[in-house]
Each structure stands twice: as structure tokens, then as C-alpha cells.
Design an enzyme around this catalytic site. Structure first.
Site, mmCIF file in Angstrom:
data_model
loop_
_atom_site.group_PDB
_atom_site.id
_atom_site.type_symbol
_atom_site.label_atom_id
_atom_site.label_comp_id
_atom_site.label_asym_id
_atom_site.label_seq_id
_atom_site.Cartn_x
_atom_site.Cartn_y
_atom_site.Cartn_z
ATOM 1 N N TYR A 94 0.836 -1.196 0.000
ATOM 2 C CA TYR A 94 0.000 0.000 0.000
ATOM 3 C C TYR A 94 0.871 1.247 0.000
ATOM 4 O O TYR A 94 1.962 1.271 0.564
ATOM 5 C CB TYR A 94 -1.019 0.010 1.134
ATOM 6 C CG TYR A 94 -0.522 0.169 2.545
ATOM 7 C CD1 TYR A 94 -0.866 1.294 3.305
ATOM 8 C CD2 TYR A 94 0.247 -0.817 3.162
ATOM 9 C CE1 TYR A 94 -0.460 1.429 4.619
ATOM 10 C CE2 TYR A 94 0.653 -0.693 4.482
ATOM 11 C CZ TYR A 94 0.299 0.435 5.202
ATOM 12 O OH TYR A 94 0.710 0.565 6.499
ATOM 13 N N TYR A 109 -4.164 0.830 -2.398
ATOM 14 C CA TYR A 109 -3.843 -0.573 -2.127
ATOM 15 C C TYR A 109 -3.457 -1.307 -3.404
ATOM 16 O O TYR A 109 -4.044 -1.098 -4.462
ATOM 17 C CB TYR A 109 -5.053 -1.301 -1.530
ATOM 18 C CG TYR A 109 -5.418 -0.906 -0.132
ATOM 19 C CD1 TYR A 109 -4.510 -1.004 0.911
ATOM 20 C CD2 TYR A 109 -6.715 -0.462 0.162
ATOM 21 C CE1 TYR A 109 -4.868 -0.657 2.208
ATOM 22 C CE2 TYR A 109 -7.080 -0.118 1.449
ATOM 23 C CZ TYR A 109 -6.153 -0.212 2.464
ATOM 24 O OH TYR A 109 -6.507 0.124 3.743
ATOM 25 N N ASN A 171 -13.159 -2.360 12.314
ATOM 26 C CA ASN A 171 -12.151 -1.830 11.391
ATOM 27 C C ASN A 171 -12.580 -1.905 9.927
ATOM 28 O O ASN A 171 -11.862 -2.432 9.083
ATOM 29 C CB ASN A 171 -10.839 -2.604 11.602
ATOM 30 C CG ASN A 171 -9.625 -1.687 11.579
ATOM 31 O OD1 ASN A 171 -9.663 -0.623 10.971
ATOM 32 N ND2 ASN A 171 -8.563 -2.111 12.223
ATOM 33 N N GLY A 263 -5.975 3.838 15.865
ATOM 34 C CA GLY A 263 -6.997 2.924 16.354
ATOM 35 C C GLY A 263 -6.401 1.626 16.878
ATOM 36 O O GLY A 263 -6.874 1.069 17.883
ATOM 37 N N ASP A 264 -5.355 1.144 16.218
ATOM 38 C CA ASP A 264 -4.674 -0.063 16.682
ATOM 39 C C ASP A 264 -3.986 0.188 18.020
ATOM 40 O O ASP A 264 -3.967 -0.678 18.894
ATOM 41 C CB ASP A 264 -3.641 -0.517 15.650
ATOM 42 C CG ASP A 264 -4.251 -0.764 14.282
ATOM 43 O OD1 ASP A 264 -5.415 -1.208 14.223
ATOM 44 O OD2 ASP A 264 -3.568 -0.503 13.270
#
Length: 322
Positions: A94, A109, A171, A263-264
């Protein structure tokens, strides 16, 4: 009987990350900065940097890029011993084009038919699942292929039967599949999980969850899925509901360097505290602190340590419980 060699297990697709330097557009760049990124491996690396024993699995091409990827994770402390290397297959790629306002981050991507997209349930052994205390998976993996979706479902079911705590981060990636397809596939996985992470925008777009506050949305989804629901609401706040009480916590003020991976990092912080049986309010505070540090660091991984996160937690406003 579990021997708990690992605090956390996870699997999914980690890709080659290529970024033009100095906020250049891809069409301007004469070189690209190389690193690796994937939601599940980000969580494994974040927790390993906090001192947890983590293991990440995937199918990777048996070539220099595949081996460089696992070496980069091992450098953070992640075990990659169970990774399957395959001949003649490819690593997903990506490209990220960063830009300040009025430009926005653009992600391109190139991941179709990657080695990871061909994983099957038989690739995940019971022995590996039994080695962990906690299994964390995301809704990105089921979007990659039917066999990936089956692998996630199988692993979550088996881990639950072994008494392993299972968390699932919705997600949603709109570039991979439309909301209606995602909702149909992910709702059963949310019901299987002991703990679900979901962004407020995904709660509304995929599951039609409405509410005036993050807490109300978390309460609604918990009533549907059971378990514990942790809902993030961008830069505003986060909330959690376990069916008994609701907790919310404010986000930190941050000068943002890189949003990708925040977020992770939040999920990593919450899981870290819950591994020690901490309260939901403590978990939310630690998660928001880790996410804030990640936002200030370029790259997918929160390049920090426990002491720095704990210092930030001590300066953070108290979570609200009711």
C-alpha cells in the site's frame, strides 16, 4: 490445558508500506520510504513494546520482503515462529500520500491475490491457539477472501471453546467491501467476541446504531452483541459498556503527525490493561494515552514504552463511570 506461552495471539495481512518523503505526491516522488503495516501486527508490536509476549501469524512470500517483514516485527519483540512462507506468491503493498490541509491522506492498495489472502482454517493449529491468553482479530481479514473469512470465524470459535478471551476490531475498510457486505459478514463475528472495538462511524454505517453520545451507542451495541463493546469517537471521546456499567473517557489533545495506526494503538492499550484484569475505566485511559502517543509518531506502530504511557495516563482526566 493452556500453557500461556503468549499473552496475545493475532493474525492477518501485513503489507509493504511505501511513502513519498516530505509530503510529496506519488507523481512527484523520486524515492519511497519502505516499512510495513497491518492492523493485527501493529497491535502485536505495540503490546510487545509494553512488555507483553505476543505472536503474529500470516502467510508470506518466501522472498526478501517476506523475511524483512518478520524481521521488523521481531525487532519489536513479536514472535513470528509460526509464519508460513510460500514460494511464488506476493506481498500486498500500500502507498500512502500524506498532505496537510486542504489535502487529505490518500491510500492506494495493491493487495489482490496476496499470499495472506489465501489463508485457510487448517493453517491455524489448535496448539497455537491454546498457547495464548487472548486472541485479537479484525474485520480487515474477512474482507480479503472467503477463505480468510472462514479462517477468522474458525479461529474465534475454537479460541472461545478453549477459554481464550477473544477481541474483534470491526475496522471497516470501504476500499475493500461495501457496508452492506461488511455488516452481513462482521455481525456474527461481533457476537462471537468477548470484546468488540468499533468506531462510531462504523457503528452507524454498518449496524445502524444511533445515539446522542458514544456511551449510548456502546450500550445499544452491547445489548445486541453481548460481551463488552468499546466505541471510539474520533478525536472526541471513547466509551465502553459491559452490560453492567458504562464508562467513557476523553481523548488527549495531540499535535497530529500521523493518524494511521491510532486505532490499533487504542485497542492495544485497552487490551494491555484488561490482560491484568484492570477496570474498563483504567483500560480506556491507557488506550487513549497510547493512541495519543501514536498520533505524535510517524509510522503504523506506537514507538513508545510502558513508562511513557503511564506518565501520560497520570496526567489524564479521570474516566467517567455510571
Amino acid at each position: 490445558m493452556n500453557d500461556h506461552r503468549h499473552d496475545l495471539l493475532t493474525f492477518g495481512e501485513t503489507m509493504l508500506r511505501l511513502v513519498p518523503p516530505d509530503n510529496l505526491r506519488l507523481g512527484q516522488a523520486q524515492s519511497l520510504e519502505l516499512s510495513f503495516g497491518g492492523a493485527e501486527s501493529n497491535v502485536a508490536a505495540n503490546l510487545a513494546r509494553l512488555g507483553r509476549r505476543t505472536s503474529w501469524w500470516s502467510r508470506l512470500p518466501n522472498n526478501p520482503l517476506g523475511h524483512q517483514l518478520t524481521a521488523s516485527l521481531r525487532a519489536h519483540g513479536v514472535s513470528t515462529d509460526t509464519v508460513i512462507y510460500v514460494e511464488g506468491e506476493r506481498l500486498g503493498v500500500y502507498f500512502i500520500e500524506y498532505g496537510n490541509a486542504p489535502r487529505t491522506i490518500q491510500v492506494i492498495y495493491d493487495r489482490e491475490n496476496s499470499a495472506a489472502s489465501k489463508m485457510t482454517p487448517s493453517n491455524i493449529s489448535d496448539d497455537w491457539l491454546k498457547s495464548g491468553r487472548w486472541l485479537h482479530l479484525t474485520g480487515i481479514t474477512p474482507a480479503l477472501s472467503d477463505t480468510c473469512a472462514a479462517t477468522v470465524h474458525s479461529a474465534m470459535e475454537r479460541a472461545g471453546s478453549f477459554g481464550i478471551t477473544v477481541s474483534f476490531d470491526v475496522n471497516h475498510r470501504s476500499l475493500l467491501w461495501p457496508p452492506e457486505n461488511a455488516a452481513r459478514a462482521l455481525a456474527p463475528l461481533c457476537e462471537l467476541a468477548d470484546l468488540v472495538f468499533v468506531a462510531r462511524r462504523d457503528a452507524a454505517t454498518l449496524f445502524g446504531a444511533q445515539g446522542n453520545t458514544a456511551s449510548e451507542v456502546a450500550m445499544h451495541l452491547q445489548s445486541v452483541w453481548g460481551g463488552t463493546v468499546v466505541l471510539s469517537d474520533g478525536q472526541d471521546n471513547c466509551a465502553a459498556c459491559d452490560g453492567k456499567h458504562v464508562t467513557s473517557a476523553p481523548s488527549r489533545d495531540v499535535q497530529i503527525i500521523d493518524r494511521i495506526g491510532a486505532g490499533d494503538a487504542f485497542a492495544s492499550g485497552v487490551i494491555d490493561r484488561l490482560l491484568d484484569n484492570a477496570s474498563l475505566e483504567d483500560a480506556l485511559q491507557f488506550g487513549t494515552a497510547l493512541a495519543a502517543i501514536k498520533l505524535s509518531v510517524p509510522g503504523d506502530i506506537a514507538f513508545t514504552n510502558r513508562a511513557e504511557v503511564e506518565r501520560l495516563v497520570r496526567s489524564q482526566p479521570t474516566a467517567v463511570v455510571r
